[in-house]
Design an enzyme around this catalytic site. Structure first.
Site, PDB file in Angstrom:
ATOM      1  N   ASP A 103       0.845  -1.201   0.000  1.00 45.59           N
ATOM      2  CA  ASP A 103       0.000   0.000   0.000  1.00 45.59           C
ATOM      3  C   ASP A 103       0.879   1.250   0.000  1.00 45.59           C
ATOM      4  O   ASP A 103       2.044   1.202   0.423  1.00 45.59           O
ATOM      5  CB  ASP A 103      -0.867   0.039   1.264  1.00 45.59           C
ATOM      6  CG  ASP A 103      -1.886  -1.087   1.286  1.00 45.59           C
ATOM      7  OD1 ASP A 103      -2.194  -1.629   0.216  1.00 45.59           O
ATOM      8  OD2 ASP A 103      -2.363  -1.406   2.388  1.00 45.59           O
TER       9      ASP A 103
HETATM   10  N1  URA Z   1      -1.444  -5.971   3.634  1.00 42.08           N
HETATM   11  C1  URA Z   1      -1.886  -4.700   3.691  1.00 42.08           C
HETATM   12  O1  URA Z   1      -2.867  -4.394   4.317  1.00 42.08           O
HETATM   13  N2  URA Z   1      -1.175  -3.777   3.008  1.00 42.08           N
HETATM   14  C2  URA Z   1      -0.047  -4.063   2.319  1.00 42.08           C
HETATM   15  O2  URA Z   1       0.565  -3.174   1.734  1.00 42.08           O
HETATM   16  C3  URA Z   1       0.389  -5.400   2.285  1.00 42.08           C
HETATM   17  C4  URA Z   1      -0.342  -6.347   2.952  1.00 42.08           C
END
Ligand code: URA
Length: 241
Positions: A103
């Site tokens: 993310d």
């Molecule tokens: N899980 C999440 O919530 N975000 C990420 O970036 C990777 C795994």
């Protein structure tokens, strides 16, 4: 392959840089100076040299990055600058993809490569590649949470997930939170870790990927730092941690 693409792929600069290099007469193919940027080169068969130094062709690049917050893992996502902006200009022409996105607000291990087969193998759930994340949380985790993660969380939208390992840990120095955990997941669903904690009434305040299979984030890489890996090192993703 065009000579300018070959040189730029091999890290000699942007297309513009290599055009200048070629025009200057510094580049030879099989011993003959070539001044045409679109001259065809048989990669792996012909010898390309710059100022007398042989530039061997490497078909694939594997990059480990310590992704900082604020960058998006996908080039199609218009929500912020792409992680590829952090790479030196010479990597632009490789057409790099990300093997397992993070993310925008997440940090840590990111693997970038133009080896599509490797990306595919990493992200297919049946390969069971375990991705480990360090998470700082709003509330402490309970033994019940550990059990729920182990038996497979059901997300609030009804999605049933595979068993995941959850372990309490000490928050990193300077952490704004008093509660932290390491979680190991075998899938890679959108916002998965955040949604898993949400499903047990908790909230992820900070997320950092530590490893993908047996490939761990190099502690020598500062946030935003990156380095090339060999194919063998990248393939550690298929070995156990
Ligand atoms: N899980 C999440 O919530 N975000 C990420 O970036 C990777 C795994």
């Amino acid at each position: 392959m065009r000579l300018d693409r070959y040189l730029s792929n091999m890290g000699l600069g942007s297309r513009k840089d290599v055009h200048k290099l070629i025009a200057s007469g510094a580049v030879s193919v099989d011993g003959d100076t070539v001044r045409k940027k679109d001259a065809a080169v048989l990669e792996g068969e012909q010898t390309v040299s710059v100022n007398g130094r042989e530039i061997r062709y490497k078909p694939f690049v594997y990059i480990m990055m310590n992704k900082p917050a604020g960058y998006v893992s996908s080039t199609e996502d218009a929500d912020g600058p792409p992680v590829t902006e952090l790479l030196g200009g010479s990597y632009c022409s490789y057409g790099l993809g990300v093997a397992g996105r993070l993310d925008k607000d997440a940090e840590g291990l990111l693997l970038l490569t133009n080896d599509g087969d490797l990306i595919h193998k990493i992200i297919t759930p049946d390969k069971n590649v375990v991705k480990k994340y360090y998470c700082e949380l709003k509330s402490d985790i309970s033994d019940e949470d550990v059990e729920k993660f182990a038996s497979g969380i059901t997300l609030r939208d009804g999605t049933r997930l595979k068993s995941a390992a959850l372990e309490k840990t000490v928050p990193e120095e300077g952490s704004a939170s008093a509660c932290a955990a390491v979680v190991g997941i075998r899938e890679g669903k959108f916002h998965q870790v955040k949604k898993m904690f949400f499903a047990v009434g908790n909230e992820v305040l900070y997320l950092k990927r530590l490893s993908i299979g047996g490939l761990r984030l190099d502690p020598g890489l500062a946030k935003g730092g990156y380095r090339e890996m060999t194919k063998e090192e990248a393939e550690k993703v298929f070995s156990r941690e």
